[in-house]
Motif scaffolding. Structure first.
Motif, PDB file in Angstrom:
ATOM      1  N   PHE A 430      20.329  -3.575 -11.466  1.00 52.69           N
ATOM      2  CA  PHE A 430      19.292  -4.044 -10.550  1.00 52.69           C
ATOM      3  C   PHE A 430      18.230  -4.827 -11.335  1.00 52.69           C
ATOM      4  N   ILE A 431      17.621  -5.762 -10.655  1.00 52.21           N
ATOM      5  CA  ILE A 431      16.444  -6.456 -11.170  1.00 52.21           C
ATOM      6  C   ILE A 431      15.316  -6.243 -10.165  1.00 52.21           C
ATOM      7  N   ALA A 432      14.247  -5.593 -10.607  1.00 53.24           N
ATOM      8  CA  ALA A 432      13.047  -5.438  -9.770  1.00 53.24           C
ATOM      9  C   ALA A 432      12.084  -6.568 -10.116  1.00 53.24           C
ATOM     10  N   TYR A 433      11.890  -7.472  -9.189  1.00 52.78           N
ATOM     11  CA  TYR A 433      10.982  -8.610  -9.394  1.00 52.78           C
ATOM     12  C   TYR A 433       9.637  -8.227  -8.799  1.00 52.78           C
ATOM     13  N   ILE A 434       8.626  -8.059  -9.673  1.00 49.29           N
ATOM     14  CA  ILE A 434       7.316  -7.544  -9.277  1.00 49.29           C
ATOM     15  C   ILE A 434       6.289  -8.675  -9.379  1.00 49.29           C
ATOM     16  N   GLN A 435       5.555  -8.875  -8.313  1.00 50.36           N
ATOM     17  CA  GLN A 435       4.555  -9.944  -8.273  1.00 50.36           C
ATOM     18  C   GLN A 435       3.293  -9.431  -7.586  1.00 50.36           C
ATOM     19  N   SER A 436       2.153  -9.839  -8.105  1.00 50.81           N
ATOM     20  CA  SER A 436       0.868  -9.469  -7.507  1.00 50.81           C
ATOM     21  C   SER A 436       0.403 -10.599  -6.593  1.00 50.81           C
ATOM     22  N   ASN A 437      -0.032 -10.218  -5.383  1.00 47.17           N
ATOM     23  CA  ASN A 437      -0.536 -11.230  -4.444  1.00 47.17           C
ATOM     24  C   ASN A 437      -2.055 -11.336  -4.474  1.00 47.17           C
ATOM     25  N   LEU A 438      -2.683 -10.757  -5.505  1.00 45.90           N
ATOM     26  CA  LEU A 438      -4.136 -10.831  -5.613  1.00 45.90           C
ATOM     27  C   LEU A 438      -4.563 -12.181  -6.181  1.00 45.90           C
ATOM     28  N   THR A 439      -5.702 -12.643  -5.728  1.00 48.68           N
ATOM     29  CA  THR A 439      -6.297 -13.857  -6.293  1.00 48.68           C
ATOM     30  C   THR A 439      -7.598 -13.545  -7.029  1.00 48.68           C
ATOM     31  N   GLU A 440      -7.919 -12.248  -7.153  1.00 46.39           N
ATOM     32  CA  GLU A 440      -9.082 -11.829  -7.918  1.00 46.39           C
ATOM     33  C   GLU A 440      -8.819 -10.437  -8.463  1.00 46.39           C
ATOM     34  N   CYS A 441      -9.614 -10.039  -9.415  1.00 46.93           N
ATOM     35  CA  CYS A 441      -9.414  -8.735 -10.038  1.00 46.93           C
ATOM     36  C   CYS A 441      -9.787  -7.621  -9.054  1.00 46.93           C
ATOM     37  N   PRO A 442      -8.926  -6.597  -8.927  1.00 44.62           N
ATOM     38  CA  PRO A 442      -9.242  -5.496  -8.012  1.00 44.62           C
ATOM     39  C   PRO A 442     -10.210  -4.519  -8.664  1.00 44.62           C
ATOM     40  N   ASP A 443     -10.799  -3.658  -7.828  1.00 42.77           N
ATOM     41  CA  ASP A 443     -11.700  -2.634  -8.350  1.00 42.77           C
ATOM     42  C   ASP A 443     -10.932  -1.608  -9.182  1.00 42.77           C
ATOM     43  N   LYS A 444      -9.697  -1.282  -8.729  1.00 43.47           N
ATOM     44  CA  LYS A 444      -8.880  -0.314  -9.453  1.00 43.47           C
ATOM     45  C   LYS A 444      -7.769  -1.070 -10.153  1.00 43.47           C
ATOM     46  N   ASN A 445      -7.777  -1.025 -11.479  1.00 40.90           N
ATOM     47  CA  ASN A 445      -6.822  -1.826 -12.248  1.00 40.90           C
ATOM     48  C   ASN A 445      -5.521  -1.096 -12.536  1.00 40.90           C
TER      49      ASN A 445
END
Length: 799
Positions: A430-445
């Motif tokens: 399997f390949i898990a392709y992980i991407q963040s849809n944030l455009t700014e830094c979140p409060d909880k990193n």
């Protein structure tokens, strides 16, 4: 810790990487190019979240530190911070294991990874591998319906238990069996509770039945087949009243009572749910007055009996699904009875599709239940040979897409998390392709989520972190309590991050307290004419003062310039501060007297005062140096200001100037006629003020000087009529006229009523009654005239 590359799968990994790269390239081409964003951010990490942005950490850099890379370079920045790349670190990567004595089986790898992902960037690939273990543990629990119509299943299980064990042993030699039976709540209308029905629930004395019960856990999971058979032999038939049964109560207890049931931490957990009828669910309990919802907790007594059956409602379908997923329970519905096709289709097939394990349909039990052996074996094979990867606790800002090559002959399939037809020697990639849809830094990193095979306890634990901070924001590069920030802030990436209560480029501004305390006035912060900076007012152009209370545009002007312009003076807090040689409200008066001297050097010929570089002549004199005679024109005009000031408190002189310059002026009721007496001349003057009023005054030239007499009254044009007076007058006149008309009408009405009343009294006192016969009255004597009597010629004839 190990790397993600293993020597025994280099070729396959290269192939997978190639396929993955092709898919990602296609995705990148299909997705529209994101337009360039403006670079912004007060700190390095906030800046670099935006693609194409960089940060300059030169200490003396004078431009925006967060900007496009090319702009920062063009502005001369030397020390540039760029966006970081994603990182993947494998923490635990134990190899596959078939299990065995004192050895846990391992079917999925890696077991723990750490991912650092940059927001607003392309995704990261996480390779995951799965292989079926040869002796993976199996915990098989039989939850039976002990009704009369399901009696053949118990006897068949008793006869086939060795065969079932043998069939399971061909698939894994590490298995255990458990047993429980579930019927229904012992309360009306679900079960009769009268003494006879409780003693003989099957309704026939000849048929031995156990007393009614909801659920009894009869045998914990065990490898001892004889103990399991003994528990089966103790199962007797029982009954309830309504058609539907309450096996959900028993299923919930089997799933949540892990220690009592004996579920092992790392095993394939299967429940054979055997019945021939549909189930009660949440809400049905209200028919017997049970309103307390099911709490999804274990409530078994020391004998294994469910103690909350008559207190809590049945579980809902949602609760069953939730607990099955939480505890990785694979439920296999086995439906018996003559009409099992209808029951399966209507009640159990749809429910099976949502439960973990991938067994999306219920199984049919034949009349004598002899196919239970095949059902159990086939179901375990399907569970063992199928893997479905799912995630738990995945935050909403992440998008995870799974690809696998197991169903496509080595080609990565489009976004699938299921792999079927596995064998003991085949590895699912399997390949898990992980991407963040944030455009700014979140409060909880940082947070953790898991990727795991549905229905199993094995996990890929992912320690996830959004990489937002630059290295220069972290120690040792960052300097807490830095001298560069006056000891009141943290120096990082070329700037000061000030402690609470301080601000400014070097944290030199005290921001403790409120702006109102430092810069507040009744008219607002800094009188609305400035900004409160460093607890001080920074005034806008044209304003000055400690709290910008001075409007430096309100001074008087001379020749169109404030305070006569820079050569004469400057405006300070609404008043002119004059330079040397100038004075006056607008710095319009020069103190130089050269222009006031006559040929002899005398100031104003001793006939006046030198003011603002000009002679102000005494009464009766005029000219540049007051040399002309006293009767020259202008005598009246020169005294206008004093006349208005003394006589009527008006004009351009204020009180101080008036008292100083107009000492020879007084007010009289009447003016004397002009005459020349004893060398004294009188000049008659008329002045029209700004209100249009005529002021009369006389100028008397005396030996000691001038004396000015003002008539105490002035003649003013008539004022325009007052609209209020006119309105009130008209309203009053209309009101009086109306009142007069009302009185007249009232008097006439009274006279008319008096006349009518007098006439009425007169008629009462002198009645004139009319005499006439009553047309309906008849007298008691009737007279009849005989027409033959007394006729002419036959007066006394007879017959």
């Amino acid at each position: 810790m190990t790397t993600i590359d293993d020597g025994d799968r280099n070729d396959k990994m290269c192939l997978n990487a190639l396929y993955t790269g092709i898919i990602i390239t296609v995705i990148a081409v299909c997705i529209p190019e994101v337009s360039l964003q403006m670079c912004s951010g007060s700190r390095c990490g906030e800046c670099l979240v935006t693609r194409g942005c960089a940060w300059c950490k030169d200490r003396d850099y004078g431009f925006d530190r967060c900007a496009n890379m090319n702009k920062i370079i063009d502005d001369g920045c030397i020390d540039i911070v760029k966006r970081k790349n994603h990182t993947l670190q494998i923490i635990q990567d134990d190899d596959f294991s078939d299990g065995g004595p004192r050895k846990d089986p391992i079917q999925i790898k890696p077991q723990r990874v750490k991912i650092k992902l940059v927001p607003n960037a392309d995704g990261l690939e996480l390779p995951i591998f799965y292989r079926t273990a040869r002796n993976f543990p199996l915990d098989l629990y039989f939850l039976n319906d002990p009704s009369y119509t399901m009696r053949s299943l118990v006897s068949t299980l008793n006869n086939l238990v060795n065969d079932i064990a043998g069939e399971i042993a061909t698939l894994t030699n590490d298995f255990r069996f458990g047993l429980g039976t579930s019927m229904d709540k012992v309360i009306m209308p679900f079960t009769r509770t009268d003494p006879r029905s409780v003693e003989f629930p099957c309704g026939d004395v000849a048929i031995y039945c156990d007393q009614p019960y909801s659920f009894i856990h009869r045998q914990p999971l065990t490898r001892n087949i004889q103990n399991f058979r003994a528990a089966l032999s103790r199962v007797n038939t029982t009954a309830n009243t309504d058609i539907t049964e309450g096996l959900f109560d028993g299923l919930m207890q089997v799933m949540v009572c892990g220690d009592r049931i004996g579920w092992r931490r790392k095993s394939r957990r299967m429940v054979i749910f055997a019945t021939d009828i549909n189930f009660h669910q949440a809400g049905d309990g209200r028919f017997s007055g049970i309103l307390e919802p099911n709490d999804c907790l274990c409530h078994l007594d020391s004998n294994g009996k469910y103690t909350k059956a008559e207190i809590q409602d049945y579980p809902s379908v949602g609760q069953i699904l939730q607990k099955a997923r939480e505890n990785n329970i694979n439920v296999l519905f086995v439906i018996g009875g003559e009409d099992n096709a209808y029951v399966r289709r209507v009640y159990y097939d749809n429910l099976a599709a949502f439960l973990p394990g991938g067994i999306d349909k219920a199984s049919a039990l034949n009349t004598d239940a002899s196919n239970i052996l095949r059902i159990v074996g086939d179901s375990f094979r399907r569970l063992r040979d199928t893997v479905k990867l799912v995630t738990s606790s995945l935050p909403e800002e992440l998008v995870l897409t799974l690809y696998t090559d197991c169903n496509t002959n080595g080609r990565l399939n489009d976004s699938t998390n299921i792999c079927t037809n596995l064998t003991l020697d085949k590895t699912a990639n399997f390949i898990a392709y992980i991407q963040s849809n944030l455009t700014e830094c979140p409060d909880k990193n940082t947070f953790t989520f898991t990727i795991f095979p549905e229905g199993l306890e094995e996990r890929v634990n992912v320690d996830f972190e959004h990489v937002c901070d630059c290295d220069c924001q972290l120690e040792p590069e960052a300097e807490p309590r830095s001298p560069k920030c006056n000891g009141r802030g943290r120096y990082e990436c070329g700037t000061c991050i000030c402690d609470d209560g301080w601000f400014g480029e070097t944290c030199d501004c005290d921001g403790r307290g409120t702006e109102t305390e430092a810069c507040g006035t009744e008219s607002g912060i800094c009188n609305g004419a400035g900004n409160c900076t460093c607890r001080k007012c920074d005034c806008l152009p044209g304003y000055s003062g400690e709290k910008c209370e001075c409007n430096d545009q309100n001074c008087r002007s001379h020749n169109g310039l404030l305070c006569g312009g820079p050569a004469h003076g400057r405006c300070v807090c609404g008043e002119c501060v004059c330079n040397a040689n100038y004075t006056g409200d607008a710095c319009d008066c020069t103190t130089i007297t050269d222009t006031c001297r006559d040929k002899n050097g005398t100031l104003c010929s001793d006939n006046g005062d030198c003011e603002c570089g000009r002679c102000r002549c005494n009464v009766g004199y005029r000219g540049p140096v007051c040399r002309r005679c006293q009767n020259c024109p202008g005598t009246c005009e020169n005294n206008n200001d004093c006349v208005e000031c003394i006589g009527f408190k008006q004009g351009r002189y204020n009180e101080t100037t008036c008292n100083r310059k107009c000492r020879n002026v007084e007010t009289v009721p009447l003016l004397e006629e002009a005459s020349i007496d004893n060398g004294t001349s009188v000049t008659v003057c008329v002045l029209q003020d700004e209100f249009g009023c005529i002021i009369n005054f006389n100028v008397h030239d005396l030996e000691m000087g001038q004396r000015i007499l003002i008539k105490s009254t002035k003649r003013c044009p008539p004022s325009p009529p007052d609209p209020l007076t006119i309105g009130l007058s008209l309203s009053g006149a209309i009101f009086l006229i109306g009142l007069l008309l009302l009185v007249i009408w009232k008097i006439l009405t009274m006279l008319y009523d008096s006349m009518e009343y007098s006439k009425f009294e007169s008629e009462i006192q002198n009645p004139a009654w009319e005499q006439s016969e009553n047309p309906i009255y008849k007298e008691c004597v009737t007279t009849v005239q005989n027409p033959l009597h007394d006729t002419e010629g036959n007066g006394n004839s007879g017959f």
